[in-house]
Design a protein around this motif. Structure first.
Motif: not given
Length: 286
Positions: A3-32
């Motif tokens: 059971r993975n609840n990353p926004n509720q339980n981070k007591e052992n740390g957190l790993i985020g898979l961050v999607t990066t632009p495939i060409g145009n740097i402006d496609d990066i998201t604010l959350r990323a």
């Protein structure tokens, strides 16, 4: 069970898979952007590529380490242990697009689940789905196969198994192999199969070449940039009456095609045997 609840339980740390632009740097998201800035560790497929991206985004990583396909199994275990021990936040980036899609990332997730570390995804541009939508080919039902085998015999066998699939097919291909692959597809799927070749997604030289395999193979293709091939699925073939076969034969013979070649061509496009078409052709000649 996991059971993975990353926004509720981070007591052992957190790993985020961050999607990066495939060409145009402006496609990066604010959350990323926020996640990369706050991460204790940024792991990536290639520190040179990600380091350049971070520099352009004005992000100074606290710690930047490599995690590529050949080291993913061993490095994932060590990194997850480090995250868990220090209750850290780790961001993982592949060179472009979403980690785990024809890129490393899956083993890192598996290791995190084994050690009870939370994992989240920061979605963004993905070449396969972007190309599918841009192709104009049916997107209701599709299969993604990533990069094809590099050996010609293996590629031919692989594609032959997909010839009769009715859903849309999506492939990645390198620019150096694109012409050879498209030619091979024409021989297997048939010259009239609809296809889109999408190059340089989101970049200044973005290009879509859409048509039949015969049309695309007869035009010039620049061998630059990563390529996505979107192939229309095989349509359900309707049977032909003898009169319809004769019409096709008459048309083809007028164009100078041989009876043998026409029999093969018609049989590949309709549920009728090559021998039956040939028989009808011989009767016509009599």
């Amino acid at each position: 069970m996991i059971r993975n609840n990353p926004n509720q339980n981070k007591e052992n740390g957190l790993i985020g898979l961050v999607t990066t632009p495939i060409g145009n740097i402006d496609d990066i998201t604010l959350r990323a952007l926020r996640f990369l800035k706050e991460a204790d560790i940024i792991a990536c497929e290639d520190t040179r590529n990600t380091g350049l991206l971070l520099s352009r985004l004005n992000i100074k990583p606290k710690k930047l380490v490599s995690l590529y396909a050949q080291t993913e199994k061993k490095q994932s275990k060590e990194l997850v242990e480090e995250v868990k021990k220090g209750k850290l936040t780790l961001a993982y980036c592949s060179d472009a697009g979403m980690p785990g899609i024809s890129d490393p990332g899956a083993l890192l997730v598996q290791q995190a689940y084994e050690q009870g570390v939370a994992v989240t995804i920061l979605p963004g541009p993905t070449a396969s789905l972007s190309a599918l939508v841009l192709s104009g080919i049916d997107s209701a039902d599709f299969s993604f196969y990533g990069f094809l085998p590099t050996k010609d015999s293996q590629e031919k066998t692989f594609l032959s198994r997909l010839k009769d699939r009715e859903e849309t097919l999506i492939f990645y291909e390198s620019p150096k192999r694109i012409k050879k692959t498209l030619s091979l597809m024409e021989g297997i799927f048939g010259e009239y199969r609809e296809v889109s070749l999408i190059r340089e997604l989101t970049k200044i030289h973005e290009e879509v070449i859409h048509g039949t395999l015969k049309e695309i193979n007869s035009t010039s293709i620049e061998e630059k940039g990563e390529c996505v091939i979107v192939v229309k699925g095989e349509t359900k073939k309707e049977s032909l009456s003898e009169e319809e076969v004769k019409k096709l034969l008459k048309s083809g013979l007028k164009e100078g095609k041989t009876l043998s070649a026409l029999a093969k061509e018609i049989a590949s496009s309709y549920p009728i045997s090559k021998n039956e078409v040939y028989r009808i052709g011989l009767e016509m000649k009599k």
